[in-house]
Design an enzyme around this catalytic site. Structure first.
Site, mmCIF file in Angstrom:
data_model
loop_
_atom_site.group_PDB
_atom_site.id
_atom_site.type_symbol
_atom_site.label_atom_id
_atom_site.label_comp_id
_atom_site.label_asym_id
_atom_site.label_seq_id
_atom_site.Cartn_x
_atom_site.Cartn_y
_atom_site.Cartn_z
ATOM 1 N N GLU A 1 -12.504 -37.745 -71.502
ATOM 2 C CA GLU A 1 -12.422 -36.385 -70.967
ATOM 3 C C GLU A 1 -11.058 -35.714 -71.149
ATOM 4 O O GLU A 1 -10.963 -34.504 -70.974
ATOM 5 C CB GLU A 1 -12.798 -36.376 -69.489
ATOM 6 N N HIS B 1 -12.836 -32.849 -66.364
ATOM 7 C CA HIS B 1 -12.301 -32.024 -67.452
ATOM 8 C C HIS B 1 -13.282 -31.859 -68.610
ATOM 9 O O HIS B 1 -12.898 -31.390 -69.682
ATOM 10 C CB HIS B 1 -11.002 -32.638 -67.986
#
Length: 268
Positions: free
Chosen positions: A39, A68
């Site tokens: 991520e 994220h």
């Protein structure tokens, strides 16, 4: 089975540490399956289709994410068509992509990966415990699934530990991500589930959780908006956990940390 799970990849340094080591480790350790959390792979914020292809090309079978996941907006149409890239399963209904999927190894073993995000000090998502319960109820460990891995992406160690104990004996491994700091508590829980509160990151540890330390430190000592944080660019450490299970039961026989390169002491 032998499954390797690599913690959050942060920037180019983290990507290089993974793509450099995974092909060798697959051979040396006899790995059946490799999962990474990606991520933060795109300059510390999100992931792209190009990076996914790079990781898969190096031998990564599944990529998990976390809070994220949407930082690179072009990932939204991509994630909707690639089940090898997961987002947290307890995102609201209708969110693009999948939070869990079943895969098959070269030897025909069935591997289930579930990506779930915690709630303490995080986004107010659906209950991670009930969501994971509903997902793993679809499988019987050792029969319809030979390995079940839970990536528990969260801030609070107490919530991650609670998830581990809640799932003990029902899944092969509960491994934590998000803090970017490897914890020293890898062990097999009493019911046979491999556990580690946080696997740590793949990235440059001469940093603040993977980002250049100068700008990160200033955010704590001056109440002034600064430049956007950027990933540290020194040699990366690949932090991972290696889980070995009993082929019949799907429960863990052993779990140990793997640390290669960079500034942290090697392990594994």
């Amino acid at each position: 089975m032998k499954v390797l799970f690599c913690g959050d990849i942060v920037g180019r340094s983290g990507r290089e540490s993974v793509t450099r080591n995974i092909p060798r480790l697959r051979q040396e350790l006899g790995l059946d399956f490799v999962v990474v959390n990606g991520e933060n792979a795109a300059a510390g914020f999100g992931i792209t289709a190009k990076i996914c292809a790079e990781l898969h090309g190096a031998g990564v079978d599944c990529i998990t994410t976390g809070n994220h996941v949407w930082d690179q907006r072009d990932i939204i149409p991509y994630i909707a068509q690639d089940k090898r890239l997961l987002r947290p399963i307890n995102f609201p209904p209708g969110t693009p992509g999948w939070g869990a999927s079943q895969y098959e190894t070269a030897r025909g073993q069935k591997v289930v990966v579930v990506n779930v995000m915690c709630r303490l000090f995080m986004d107010p998502l659906d209950d991670p415990f009930r969501t994971v319960d509903a997902e793993i109820a679809k499988y019987t460990l050792g029969r319809s699934a030979h390995f079940i891995l839970i990536d528990v992406h969260g801030e609070a160690t107490s919530e991650k530990q609670s998830m581990g104990h809640h799932l003990d004996g029902r899944v092969s491994a509960v491994l934590g991500t998000h803090s970017h700091i490897p914890t020293a508590d890898s062990w097999v829980l009493p019911g046979g589930t491999a556990y580690q509160t946080d696997v740590g990151m793949c990235g440059d540890y001469d940093s603040v959780i993977g980002m250049k330390k100068e700008g990160a430190v200033l955010r704590f000592i001056k109440k002034v908006p600064g430049d956007r944080l950027a990933p540290a660019e020194g040699e990366g450490t690949m932090c991972a956990a290696l889980v070995e299970t009993d082929d019949k039961s799907g429960l863990a026989k052993a779990v140990r940390p793997i640390r290669i390169g960079g500034r942290l002491p090697p392990a594994g």
